[in-house]
Design an enzyme around this catalytic site. Structure first.
Site, PDB file in Angstrom:
ATOM      1  N   HIS A 135      -7.713  -3.788  -8.626  1.00 29.52           N
ATOM      2  CA  HIS A 135      -8.573  -4.864  -9.133  1.00 29.52           C
ATOM      3  C   HIS A 135      -9.464  -4.469 -10.297  1.00 29.52           C
ATOM      4  O   HIS A 135     -10.291  -5.269 -10.735  1.00 29.52           O
ATOM      5  CB  HIS A 135      -9.439  -5.423  -7.996  1.00 29.52           C
ATOM      6  CG  HIS A 135     -10.515  -4.465  -7.530  1.00 29.52           C
ATOM      7  ND1 HIS A 135     -10.290  -3.499  -6.588  1.00 29.52           N
ATOM      8  CD2 HIS A 135     -11.812  -4.334  -7.883  1.00 29.52           C
ATOM      9  CE1 HIS A 135     -11.412  -2.824  -6.372  1.00 29.52           C
ATOM     10  NE2 HIS A 135     -12.343  -3.307  -7.150  1.00 29.52           N
TER      11      HIS A 135
HETATM   12  C1  UD1 Z   1     -16.712  -6.813  -8.090  1.00 32.38           C
HETATM   13  C2  UD1 Z   1     -17.481  -5.628  -8.653  1.00 32.38           C
HETATM   14  C3  UD1 Z   1     -16.639  -4.373  -8.555  1.00 32.38           C
HETATM   15  C4  UD1 Z   1     -16.150  -4.158  -7.140  1.00 32.38           C
HETATM   16  C5  UD1 Z   1     -15.477  -5.406  -6.618  1.00 32.38           C
HETATM   17  C6  UD1 Z   1     -15.170  -5.222  -5.161  1.00 32.38           C
HETATM   18  C7  UD1 Z   1     -19.021  -6.191 -10.471  1.00 32.38           C
HETATM   19  C8  UD1 Z   1     -19.252  -6.118 -11.933  1.00 32.38           C
HETATM   20  N1  UD1 Z   1     -17.815  -5.832 -10.059  1.00 32.38           N
HETATM   21  O1  UD1 Z   1     -15.578  -6.992  -8.905  1.00 32.38           O
HETATM   22  O2  UD1 Z   1     -17.415  -3.256  -8.934  1.00 32.38           O
HETATM   23  O3  UD1 Z   1     -15.263  -3.089  -7.126  1.00 32.38           O
HETATM   24  O4  UD1 Z   1     -16.343  -6.541  -6.756  1.00 32.38           O
HETATM   25  O5  UD1 Z   1     -14.184  -6.063  -4.705  1.00 32.38           O
HETATM   26  O6  UD1 Z   1     -19.896  -6.569  -9.743  1.00 32.38           O
HETATM   27  N2  UD1 Z   1     -13.002 -14.146  -6.937  1.00 32.38           N
HETATM   28  C9  UD1 Z   1     -12.488 -15.054  -6.036  1.00 32.38           C
HETATM   29  N3  UD1 Z   1     -13.073 -15.114  -4.807  1.00 32.38           N
HETATM   30  C10 UD1 Z   1     -14.114 -14.347  -4.439  1.00 32.38           C
HETATM   31  C11 UD1 Z   1     -14.641 -13.449  -5.380  1.00 32.38           C
HETATM   32  C12 UD1 Z   1     -14.069 -13.352  -6.621  1.00 32.38           C
HETATM   33  O7  UD1 Z   1     -11.533 -15.767  -6.313  1.00 32.38           O
HETATM   34  O8  UD1 Z   1     -14.591 -14.462  -3.289  1.00 32.38           O
HETATM   35  C13 UD1 Z   1     -12.331 -14.039  -8.275  1.00 32.38           C
HETATM   36  C14 UD1 Z   1     -12.923 -14.943  -9.338  1.00 32.38           C
HETATM   37  O9  UD1 Z   1     -11.865 -15.382 -10.143  1.00 32.38           O
HETATM   38  C15 UD1 Z   1     -13.787 -14.009 -10.126  1.00 32.38           C
HETATM   39  C16 UD1 Z   1     -13.058 -12.690 -10.026  1.00 32.38           C
HETATM   40  O10 UD1 Z   1     -12.486 -12.694  -8.731  1.00 32.38           O
HETATM   41  O11 UD1 Z   1     -13.965 -14.419 -11.469  1.00 32.38           O
HETATM   42  C17 UD1 Z   1     -13.952 -11.486 -10.190  1.00 32.38           C
HETATM   43  O12 UD1 Z   1     -15.047 -11.515  -9.274  1.00 32.38           O
HETATM   44  P1  UD1 Z   1     -16.389 -10.697  -9.596  1.00 32.38           P
HETATM   45  O13 UD1 Z   1     -17.322 -10.808  -8.469  1.00 32.38           O
HETATM   46  O14 UD1 Z   1     -16.910 -11.095 -10.949  1.00 32.38           O
HETATM   47  O15 UD1 Z   1     -15.906  -9.232  -9.781  1.00 32.38           O
HETATM   48  P2  UD1 Z   1     -14.842  -8.381  -8.962  1.00 32.38           P
HETATM   49  O16 UD1 Z   1     -13.656  -8.154  -9.827  1.00 32.38           O
HETATM   50  O17 UD1 Z   1     -14.655  -8.970  -7.619  1.00 32.38           O
HETATM   51  N1  UDP Z   2     -10.707  -3.657   1.826  1.00 30.84           N
HETATM   52  C1  UDP Z   2     -10.364  -4.614   2.799  1.00 30.84           C
HETATM   53  N2  UDP Z   2      -9.286  -5.437   2.566  1.00 30.84           N
HETATM   54  C2  UDP Z   2      -8.525  -5.339   1.441  1.00 30.84           C
HETATM   55  C3  UDP Z   2      -8.887  -4.372   0.465  1.00 30.84           C
HETATM   56  C4  UDP Z   2      -9.996  -3.556   0.683  1.00 30.84           C
HETATM   57  O1  UDP Z   2     -10.992  -4.697   3.838  1.00 30.84           O
HETATM   58  O2  UDP Z   2      -7.556  -6.117   1.309  1.00 30.84           O
HETATM   59  C5  UDP Z   2     -11.902  -2.822   2.072  1.00 30.84           C
HETATM   60  C6  UDP Z   2     -11.689  -1.324   1.940  1.00 30.84           C
HETATM   61  O3  UDP Z   2     -11.229  -0.772   3.160  1.00 30.84           O
HETATM   62  C7  UDP Z   2     -13.086  -0.853   1.580  1.00 30.84           C
HETATM   63  C8  UDP Z   2     -13.638  -1.990   0.749  1.00 30.84           C
HETATM   64  O4  UDP Z   2     -12.839  -3.132   1.055  1.00 30.84           O
HETATM   65  O5  UDP Z   2     -13.875  -0.702   2.749  1.00 30.84           O
HETATM   66  C9  UDP Z   2     -13.517  -1.646  -0.708  1.00 30.84           C
HETATM   67  O6  UDP Z   2     -13.735  -2.766  -1.481  1.00 30.84           O
HETATM   68  P1  UDP Z   2     -13.140  -2.917  -2.947  1.00 30.84           P
HETATM   69  O7  UDP Z   2     -11.926  -2.086  -3.124  1.00 30.84           O
HETATM   70  O8  UDP Z   2     -13.035  -4.382  -3.176  1.00 30.84           O
HETATM   71  O9  UDP Z   2     -14.362  -2.419  -3.837  1.00 30.84           O
HETATM   72  P2  UDP Z   2     -14.735  -1.012  -4.514  1.00 30.84           P
HETATM   73  O10 UDP Z   2     -14.855  -0.010  -3.429  1.00 30.84           O
HETATM   74  O11 UDP Z   2     -13.671  -0.709  -5.515  1.00 30.84           O
HETATM   75  O12 UDP Z   2     -16.019  -1.299  -5.195  1.00 30.84           O
END
Ligand code: UD1
Ligand code: UDP
Length: 376
Positions: free
Chosen positions: A207
């Site tokens: 992601h």
């Molecule tokens: C965010 C964090 C990232 C983290 C990740 C964990 C920031 C800058 N980034 O990234 O560090 O690793 O979360 O998963 O804070 N969306 C949905 N449903 C949701 C949430 C998001 O559809 O419940 C989609 C939307 O299209 C959105 C995109 O995901 O625009 C990105 O979501 P966003 O919260 O901006 O950042 P992440 O890529 O999730």
């Molecule tokens: N995780 C989960 N389901 C998934 C993918 C990740 O429960 O389909 C959990 C994973 O085990 C970890 C956390 O989500 O505990 C990590 O989140 P993510 O990878 O979104 O964020 P990051 O650590 O990169 O910020």
């Protein structure tokens, strides 16, 4: 400090929930009054609700419903929403986790309001300011009053940035506390049966913006993942960020590729526990595979978690090198260079953090050693 002080935890995204659960539990055991503010940065049931259920987190006292947007729009909405709710609840300490935009916004709001803050997972650095998380980490650490570090390298990063050593506590990793708590429930068999996949399989989670936000990057990545799938069937629980672009680049169900919705915490870690290989760009998954002894290939040029390489099963790879690295990992299995797991990743980080916070709330200036934690 006031009678019966209040601690607020600001959580917004999937990894925040996993890191906060052990801290909330341990503070509860010490009788500290506390509440969770959910910013709503993540809002899908499979990105949020399932974690509250799986981790036993209490209902938030408020959900700001901030949702998605550009960095500026999302951060601006977070700032406005958090200022209001923090003023309303009037906490004595606000605890933030990790490196997401909700973390950054909470720290800025509290710094301007003069409310003390604690940062859990302080001091990690990728030294890559092209990552939004790196900017969030630097700002958050520079404004925090209590800094809880998960690995020793964090201490030198914070010292180099001029953070006074007395604010910093090496406490271990609360994400690993959550893993330890879930361990008895982590059974790959039912998940494998439900997904109808062979017993030997790989898991991929991807992601990072650098990997999934442009068609070019997505194409290169998907081509590499499909090469891995020629060696071993691969399950991809897909983060919503990359869903459309990775599908457009060809990541769709096929004989040896299974693209599924994000999994809940227990289901996901069950799948990881039984996997022959994990391919990821997640921060947390690098740590979890280290503890579960599963080979992990991280498709990134750098990591803020080098301890998962020196003390774990993690390797950095480019998309071009991923297929060959997967072949090697599948034949060699997991081996940790140092033969030792990261120090203090023992399931007791939450209680260590809670002891420091509780003492701090009482105005005690106990030395870190007296609180059972290490500082620099
Ligand atoms: C965010 C964090 C990232 C983290 C990740 C964990 C920031 C800058 N980034 O990234 O560090 O690793 O979360 O998963 O804070 N969306 C949905 N449903 C949701 C949430 C998001 O559809 O419940 C989609 C939307 O299209 C959105 C995109 O995901 O625009 C990105 O979501 P966003 O919260 O901006 O950042 P992440 O890529 O999730
Ligand atoms: N995780 C989960 N389901 C998934 C993918 C990740 O429960 O389909 C959990 C994973 O085990 C970890 C956390 O989500 O505990 C990590 O989140 P993510 O990878 O979104 O964020 P990051 O650590 O990169 O910020």
């Amino acid at each position: 400090m006031r009678e019966n002080p209040l601690v607020l935890h600001v959580l917004g995204a999937r990894p925040n929930f996993v890191k906060a659960a052990p801290v909330v539990r341990a503070l509860g055991e010490l009788g500290v009054r506390q509440g969770i503010i959910h910013t709503g940065q993540h809002y899908d049931a499979l990105m949020s609700d399932v974690f509250f259920a799986d981790l036993g987190l209490p209902e938030p006292v408020a959900n700001l419903g901030v949702g998605s947007g550009s960095h500026a729009k999302q951060t601006a909405a977070l700032l406005v929403g958090l200022e209001e709710v923090v003023l309303e609840h009037d906490p004595d300490l606000v605890v933030v986790y990790g490196d997401v935009n909700s973390t950054l916004a909470a720290i800025l709001v509290c710094a301007k309001l003069g409310i003390p803050t604690a940062h859990v997972e302080a001091g990690l650095r990728s030294f890559d300011r092209g990552m939004p998380e790196e900017v969030n980490r630097i700002v958050t650490d520079s404004l925090s009053d209590l800094l809880f570090a998960t690995s020793p390298d964090a201490l030198s990063h914070l010292a180099a940035e001029g953070v006074p050593a007395g604010k910093v506590h090496l406490v271990g990793n609360p994400m690993i506390d959550s893993l330890f708590s879930a361990l008895p429930a982590l059974d790959p068999a039912p998940v494998v049966a439900r997904l109808d996949i062979p017993a030997r399989y790989a898991v991929a989670t991807l992601h990072r913006p650098a990997n999934v936000d442009t068609p070019e990057a997505a194409k290169e990545l998907v081509s590499a993942v499909l090469d891995v799938a020629r060696q071993i069937p691969i399950v991809v629980p897909i983060h919503p960020r990359g869903r459309t672009r990775l599908a457009e680049a060809g990541l769709v169900d096929g004989p040896s590729v299974k693209v599924i919705e994000p999994l809940g915490y227990v289901d996901f870690l069950s799948l990881v526990r039984g996997a022959a290989l994990v391919v990821t760009d997640s921060g947390g998954v690098q740590e979890e595979t280290t503890m579960l002894g599963v080979p992990c290939l991280t498709v990134r040029p750098n990591t803020e978690r080098p301890i998962t390489i020196t003390h774990g099963t993690n390797r950095l790879v480019t998309p071009a090198l991923l297929p060959a690295a997967a072949g090697k990992a599948l034949s060699d299995g997991a081996a940790t260079p140092s033969g030792e797991l990261p120090p203090l990743w023992d399931g007791a980080a939450g209680p260590r953090i809670a002891r420091v916070i509780s003492a701090w709330l009482k105005g005690d200036n106990l030395s870190p050693a007296a609180q059972g934690v290490r500082s620099e």
